[in-house]
Design a protein around this motif. Structure first.
Motif, PDB file in Angstrom:
ATOM      1  N   LEU A 103      67.220  53.263  44.662  1.00 22.26           N
ATOM      2  CA  LEU A 103      67.986  52.878  45.848  1.00 22.26           C
ATOM      3  C   LEU A 103      67.203  53.149  47.128  1.00 22.26           C
ATOM      4  O   LEU A 103      66.507  54.163  47.252  1.00 22.26           O
ATOM      5  CB  LEU A 103      69.316  53.646  45.897  1.00 22.26           C
ATOM      6  CG  LEU A 103      70.342  53.307  44.820  1.00 22.26           C
ATOM      7  CD1 LEU A 103      71.541  54.237  44.925  1.00 22.26           C
ATOM      8  CD2 LEU A 103      70.795  51.852  44.944  1.00 22.26           C
ATOM      9  N   LYS A 104      67.341  52.262  48.082  1.00 23.02           N
ATOM     10  CA  LYS A 104      66.697  52.441  49.376  1.00 23.02           C
ATOM     11  C   LYS A 104      67.270  53.659  50.079  1.00 23.02           C
ATOM     12  O   LYS A 104      68.483  53.820  50.167  1.00 23.02           O
ATOM     13  CB  LYS A 104      66.915  51.189  50.235  1.00 23.02           C
ATOM     14  CG  LYS A 104      66.232  51.249  51.589  1.00 23.02           C
ATOM     15  CD  LYS A 104      66.454  49.968  52.367  1.00 23.02           C
ATOM     16  CE  LYS A 104      65.769  50.028  53.725  1.00 23.02           C
ATOM     17  NZ  LYS A 104      65.963  48.772  54.491  1.00 23.02           N
ATOM     18  N   GLY A 105      66.392  54.527  50.556  1.00 24.83           N
ATOM     19  CA  GLY A 105      66.833  55.704  51.288  1.00 24.83           C
ATOM     20  C   GLY A 105      66.873  56.971  50.460  1.00 24.83           C
ATOM     21  O   GLY A 105      67.051  58.064  51.003  1.00 24.83           O
ATOM     22  N   VAL A 106      66.698  56.872  49.142  1.00 23.67           N
ATOM     23  CA  VAL A 106      66.733  58.065  48.306  1.00 23.67           C
ATOM     24  C   VAL A 106      65.468  58.889  48.530  1.00 23.67           C
ATOM     25  O   VAL A 106      64.386  58.344  48.743  1.00 23.67           O
ATOM     26  CB  VAL A 106      66.890  57.702  46.809  1.00 23.67           C
ATOM     27  CG1 VAL A 106      65.603  57.123  46.248  1.00 23.67           C
ATOM     28  CG2 VAL A 106      67.328  58.906  45.990  1.00 23.67           C
ATOM     29  N   THR A 107      65.600  60.205  48.534  1.00 29.44           N
ATOM     30  CA  THR A 107      64.464  61.112  48.689  1.00 29.44           C
ATOM     31  C   THR A 107      64.012  61.569  47.314  1.00 29.44           C
ATOM     32  O   THR A 107      64.816  62.065  46.521  1.00 29.44           O
ATOM     33  CB  THR A 107      64.850  62.345  49.536  1.00 29.44           C
ATOM     34  OG1 THR A 107      65.164  61.918  50.867  1.00 29.44           O
ATOM     35  CG2 THR A 107      63.705  63.347  49.596  1.00 29.44           C
ATOM     36  N   LEU A 108      62.726  61.392  47.023  1.00 28.36           N
ATOM     37  CA  LEU A 108      62.160  61.792  45.747  1.00 28.36           C
ATOM     38  C   LEU A 108      61.079  62.835  45.968  1.00 28.36           C
ATOM     39  O   LEU A 108      60.419  62.839  47.002  1.00 28.36           O
ATOM     40  CB  LEU A 108      61.568  60.583  45.017  1.00 28.36           C
ATOM     41  CG  LEU A 108      62.541  59.447  44.687  1.00 28.36           C
ATOM     42  CD1 LEU A 108      61.795  58.288  44.021  1.00 28.36           C
ATOM     43  CD2 LEU A 108      63.680  59.932  43.797  1.00 28.36           C
ATOM     44  N   GLN A 109      60.913  63.707  44.992  1.00 24.97           N
ATOM     45  CA  GLN A 109      59.885  64.740  45.085  1.00 24.97           C
ATOM     46  C   GLN A 109      58.869  64.572  43.962  1.00 24.97           C
ATOM     47  O   GLN A 109      59.230  64.345  42.809  1.00 24.97           O
ATOM     48  CB  GLN A 109      60.519  66.129  45.029  1.00 24.97           C
ATOM     49  CG  GLN A 109      61.348  66.440  46.263  1.00 24.97           C
ATOM     50  CD  GLN A 109      61.655  67.908  46.400  1.00 24.97           C
ATOM     51  OE1 GLN A 109      61.145  68.728  45.651  1.00 24.97           O
ATOM     52  NE2 GLN A 109      62.495  68.246  47.353  1.00 24.97           N
ATOM     53  N   ASP A 110      57.616  64.706  44.327  1.00 26.90           N
ATOM     54  CA  ASP A 110      56.509  64.536  43.393  1.00 26.90           C
ATOM     55  C   ASP A 110      56.161  65.883  42.774  1.00 26.90           C
ATOM     56  O   ASP A 110      55.706  66.789  43.460  1.00 26.90           O
ATOM     57  CB  ASP A 110      55.307  63.966  44.143  1.00 26.90           C
ATOM     58  CG  ASP A 110      54.162  63.577  43.217  1.00 26.90           C
ATOM     59  OD1 ASP A 110      54.204  63.983  42.036  1.00 26.90           O
ATOM     60  OD2 ASP A 110      53.245  62.892  43.679  1.00 26.90           O
ATOM     61  N   ARG A 111      56.375  66.030  41.469  1.00 29.80           N
ATOM     62  CA  ARG A 111      56.079  67.301  40.825  1.00 29.80           C
ATOM     63  C   ARG A 111      54.680  67.331  40.216  1.00 29.80           C
ATOM     64  O   ARG A 111      54.325  68.280  39.518  1.00 29.80           O
ATOM     65  CB  ARG A 111      57.119  67.613  39.749  1.00 29.80           C
ATOM     66  CG  ARG A 111      57.132  66.685  38.558  1.00 29.80           C
ATOM     67  CD  ARG A 111      58.261  67.084  37.634  1.00 29.80           C
ATOM     68  NE  ARG A 111      58.320  66.240  36.445  1.00 29.80           N
ATOM     69  CZ  ARG A 111      59.315  66.260  35.577  1.00 29.80           C
ATOM     70  NH1 ARG A 111      60.336  67.072  35.782  1.00 29.80           N
ATOM     71  NH2 ARG A 111      59.322  65.480  34.517  1.00 29.80           N
ATOM     72  N   HIS A 137      61.521  56.728  49.315  1.00 28.61           N
ATOM     73  CA  HIS A 137      60.926  55.576  48.632  1.00 28.61           C
ATOM     74  C   HIS A 137      61.832  54.367  48.644  1.00 28.61           C
ATOM     75  O   HIS A 137      63.000  54.455  48.345  1.00 28.61           O
ATOM     76  CB  HIS A 137      60.650  55.926  47.166  1.00 28.61           C
ATOM     77  CG  HIS A 137      59.525  56.884  47.002  1.00 28.61           C
ATOM     78  ND1 HIS A 137      58.238  56.498  46.764  1.00 28.61           N
ATOM     79  CD2 HIS A 137      59.493  58.241  47.057  1.00 28.61           C
ATOM     80  CE1 HIS A 137      57.455  57.556  46.656  1.00 28.61           C
ATOM     81  NE2 HIS A 137      58.202  58.621  46.828  1.00 28.61           N
ATOM     82  N   ASP A 138      61.236  53.224  48.938  1.00 27.32           N
ATOM     83  CA  ASP A 138      61.914  51.960  48.680  1.00 27.32           C
ATOM     84  C   ASP A 138      61.451  51.410  47.339  1.00 27.32           C
ATOM     85  O   ASP A 138      62.140  50.659  46.687  1.00 27.32           O
ATOM     86  CB  ASP A 138      61.611  50.955  49.791  1.00 27.32           C
ATOM     87  CG  ASP A 138      62.260  51.368  51.084  1.00 27.32           C
ATOM     88  OD1 ASP A 138      61.888  50.788  52.107  1.00 27.32           O
ATOM     89  OD2 ASP A 138      63.127  52.254  51.069  1.00 27.32           O
ATOM     90  N   ALA A 139      60.233  51.749  46.954  1.00 30.43           N
ATOM     91  CA  ALA A 139      59.689  51.354  45.648  1.00 30.43           C
ATOM     92  C   ALA A 139      58.828  52.501  45.173  1.00 30.43           C
ATOM     93  O   ALA A 139      58.316  53.269  45.955  1.00 30.43           O
ATOM     94  CB  ALA A 139      58.855  50.085  45.770  1.00 30.43           C
TER      95      ALA A 139
END
Length: 349
Positions: A103-111, A137-139
């Motif tokens: 989803l547009k606007g979701v915050t993701l964390q890179d582990r 991320h949008d993609a």
């Protein structure tokens, strides 16, 4: 005329006319968000049992049926629920499903990367944490290592077709692969709002007669979550410096957001049991970092935790990342956050 009136009345009261939208959800935290918006206006069919883990879940025929019969499928994403990819595709619902991580606007964390500082969206964070780089991320990139469920493909789909919504571009799947991305997105309140908004839009599309009801529920959820977030931040600030170790590396959203002091994890993926060398390393980390608590999870055996703390004064606690004991209702997500807060406090104070 009377016969015509009677016929029209029967049609209006038919099961089809009165049927609620059926929403299939992958795991309990997803069900919590859907329930907050849909209330009693939808039939929520959860796929992964509340006491099970999506990390090692295998679909049953009844689960495949839930996907086919659903008006909408809401899931976290391929890197957590790889077992849903083929069934969604076979049911013709891959594009119309709501994939939280895409989803547009979701915050993701890179582990996959280590950092000394937290991402900008977190406040009062500690420099002791690793792996807390946030991304909006949008993609996204290719997904990580949960590929053990390829054999669970869906069956030929029935006459119930999935909805194809061009107007829901934010729910597209053209970039839903996530290498190294932590999929436990429900542990960040802001991400819950992103999903709640997407669910609100979908419910309004499926049940336009109750659009105002869904919009009102979203407003209540957003406002209530803001207050709950502030409350939890205040309560957890008292234990922000206390080091601990978690069973598996799945809490970074919650930990970095609330400034907790994670000193390590027993395993990255809970289906992978640590060997003797890893156990020795963790025992060393416990001593070196003066760890106060080692957390297990109700979805997995706590035996390894007992081994780690044997002969020490370190306490053990239980963190439930899925809220298995939480009743799914309109306030379930708030209850879940409260319970998780309490689980940290009970072992860190």
């Amino acid at each position: 005329m009377n016969k015509l009136f009677f016929a029209l009345g029967v049609t209006a009261l038919s099961p089809l006319a009165l049927a609620k939208p059926v929403i299939a959800t992958s795991i309990k935290p997803v069900s919590m968000i859907v329930a907050a918006i849909a209330g009693d206006h939808a039939d929520i069919q959860q796929i992964v049992a509340s006491t099970a883990s999506p990390h090692d879940f295998a679909l049953r025929p009844s689960d495949i049926k839930k996907i086919h019969n659903a008006d909408a499928v809401v899931w976290v994403g391929e890197s957590l629920e790889h077992f849903l990819e083929k069934p969604l595709e076979n049911a013709g619902k891959e594009d119309s499903s709501i994939e939280w991580m895409a989803l547009k606007g979701v915050t993701l964390q890179d582990r996959s990367k280590k950092h000394e500082e937290h991402d900008d969206h977190d406040h009062d964070a500690h420099d002791d944490h690793d792996d807390h780089e946030g991304h909006d991320h949008d993609a996204h990139d290719d997904h990580d290592e949960h590929d053990e469920h390829d054999e669970h493909e869906g069956h030929d789909h029935d006459d119930h077709k999935g909805h194809d919504h061009d107007e829901h571009e934010e729910e597209g799947h053209e970039g839903h692969n996530h290498t190294g991305i932590d999929p436990h997105v429900w542990l960040l309140p802001q991400n819950a709002v992103v999903l709640a908004k997407a669910v609100t839009e979908r419910m309004m599309w499926l049940d336009s007669a109750n659009a105002a009801y869904y919009q009102g529920n979203f407003a209540k959820f957003e406002q209530g979550l803001k207050a709950k977030d502030a409350e939890i931040r205040k309560d957890l600030s008292a234990v922000g410096d206390v080091p601990y170790i978690v069973f598996h590396d799945g809490y970074r959203y919650f930990e970095s957001h609330y400034g907790l002091n994670n000193a390590g994890a027993v395993t990255v993926s809970p289906e992978r049991k640590p060997g003797a060398k890893k156990v020795a390393e963790i025992r060393h980390e416990i001593e070196e970092n003066k760890v106060q608590c080692v957390f297990s999870e109700p979805q997995f055996s706590p035996a390894i935790v007992k081994v780690l703390i044997e002969g020490t004064n370190v306490k053990s606690g239980v963190l439930d990342p899925l809220g298995s004991a939480v009743k799914v209702d309109m306030n379930a997500y708030f209850t879940f956050l409260d319970s998780l807060k309490g689980q940290y406090l009970s072992c860190l104070r």
